[in-house]
Design an enzyme around this catalytic site. Structure first.
Site, PDB file in Angstrom:
ATOM      1  N   GLY A  35       0.804  -1.329  -0.115  1.00 53.57           N
ATOM      2  CA  GLY A  35       0.092  -0.007   0.063  1.00 53.57           C
ATOM      3  C   GLY A  35       0.631   1.165  -0.016  1.00 53.57           C
ATOM      4  CG  ASP A  36       3.521   1.850   3.102  1.00 54.61           C
ATOM      5  OD1 ASP A  36       2.278   2.117   3.651  1.00 54.61           O
ATOM      6  OD2 ASP A  36       4.076   0.839   4.102  1.00 54.61           O
TER       7      ASP A  36
END
Length: 302
Positions: free
Chosen positions: A250-251
């Site tokens: 996600g990052d």
């Protein structure tokens, strides 16, 4: 310039254990130690893509010094604040049991340290991008994300926020350029279960109505959705590949989107860069490299 803030950095101790058994001594068959925390992950992928950025945040104790040493060894630009109480956390992540991890608490961060961070952020100028990502130590006020955006509001800075529930909702009135909930977090906000890309769209638009300019929703194996500020909606199924390590995916998506926007100011390109970076990290032992990201990006264009 792009700045990331990691309020609670970590040393991520990633271990592989064959035939893990509860209540018995288990021995690793593979292990890695990496600087971690959502903002640091974003900085890493931006760095891999050749995008200059500065990593901000708080570190403490011997673990904090090791985080800084490892980042500087890679070549990162860091401007961390050293705090006296406690030590930066160690997060244990079980590689063979996806999603299984034990995360430390992090140091105690006082008001003086918070004000020192605020003074660093006061130096940002119009055209800069500030990425706020991840959890905060219990010692910090849960209004910190809102306080930062309120302090910098109206100065022409692009804000990207990757956080959950209250931390995220509190900033919407300051019109962040990008927010990135996953479908489960988005569903929790509105008390619904969201499993398909089509189901996500109206709720992403609700967050736009509350102030977010662009809402990027990650959906793991279901792909992703972007509700863009210009009214367009982009959907993408998950690229084909073998899940190796979901930590940081996600990052990486946030980093890819910001990198793509920085390159072309085009939503479709930024969205595909985000999907490509998130998927490339999920398919890799480490956070995605430039080559891994563009290999997937080219497949999306094909």
């Amino acid at each position: 310039m792009i700045y990331t803030v990691t309020f609670n950095p970590s040393l991520d101790y990633i271990v592989s254990v064959k035939d893990f058994q509860m209540g018995k001594t288990n021995r690793t068959c593979g292990e890695q130690m990496l600087p971690g925390g959502k903002g640091i992950n974003v900085s890493t992928v931006l760095w891999n893509l050749g995008i200059e950025n500065v990593a901000l945040g708080f570190i403490a104790g011997f673990t904090g010094k090791e985080i800084l040493r490892r980042m500087e060894e890679i070549g990162f630009r860091c401007d961390f604040i050293q705090v006296k109480n406690g030590f930066s956390r160690i997060n244990i992540k079980m590689k063979d049991f996806d999603g299984t991890e034990i995360n430390g608490q992090g140091p105690s961060i006082g008001q003086n340290a918070i004000e020192e961070l605020m003074k660093k952020l006061d130096c940002l100028k119009a055209g800069d991008t500030l990425i706020l990502a991840g959890s905060i130590p219990e010692s910090m006020p849960d209004s910190i994300y809102r306080d930062i955006l309120a302090r910098l509001d109206g100065r022409g800075i692009l804000f990207a926020v990757d956080a959950t529930r209250k931390l995220l909702l509190n900033v919407l009135k300051y019109h962040p350029f990008l927010i990135k909930p996953n479908n489960h977090e988005l569903g929790e906000i509105f008390g619904v279960t969201l499993t398909t890309r089509e189901e996500v769209i109206p709720y992403a638009k609700k967050l736009q109505e509350q102030g977010a300019r662009n809402v990027l929703v990650s959906m793991a194996g279901e792909g992703a959705v972007l509700a863009a500020e210009n009214g367009e909606v982009f959907m993408q199924s998950a690229p084909r590949g073998t899940l190796v390590n979901a930590v940081g995916a996600g990052d990486s998506m946030v980093a890819g989107f910001v990198a793509g926007w920085t390159q072309k100011q085009d939503y479709r390109h930024a969205f595909h860069m985000g999907v490509s970076a998130g998927s490339a990290s999920a398919f890799s032992d480490l956070l995605a490299t430039r080559e891994e990201i563009y290999k997937i990006y080219d497949s999306l264009k094909a």
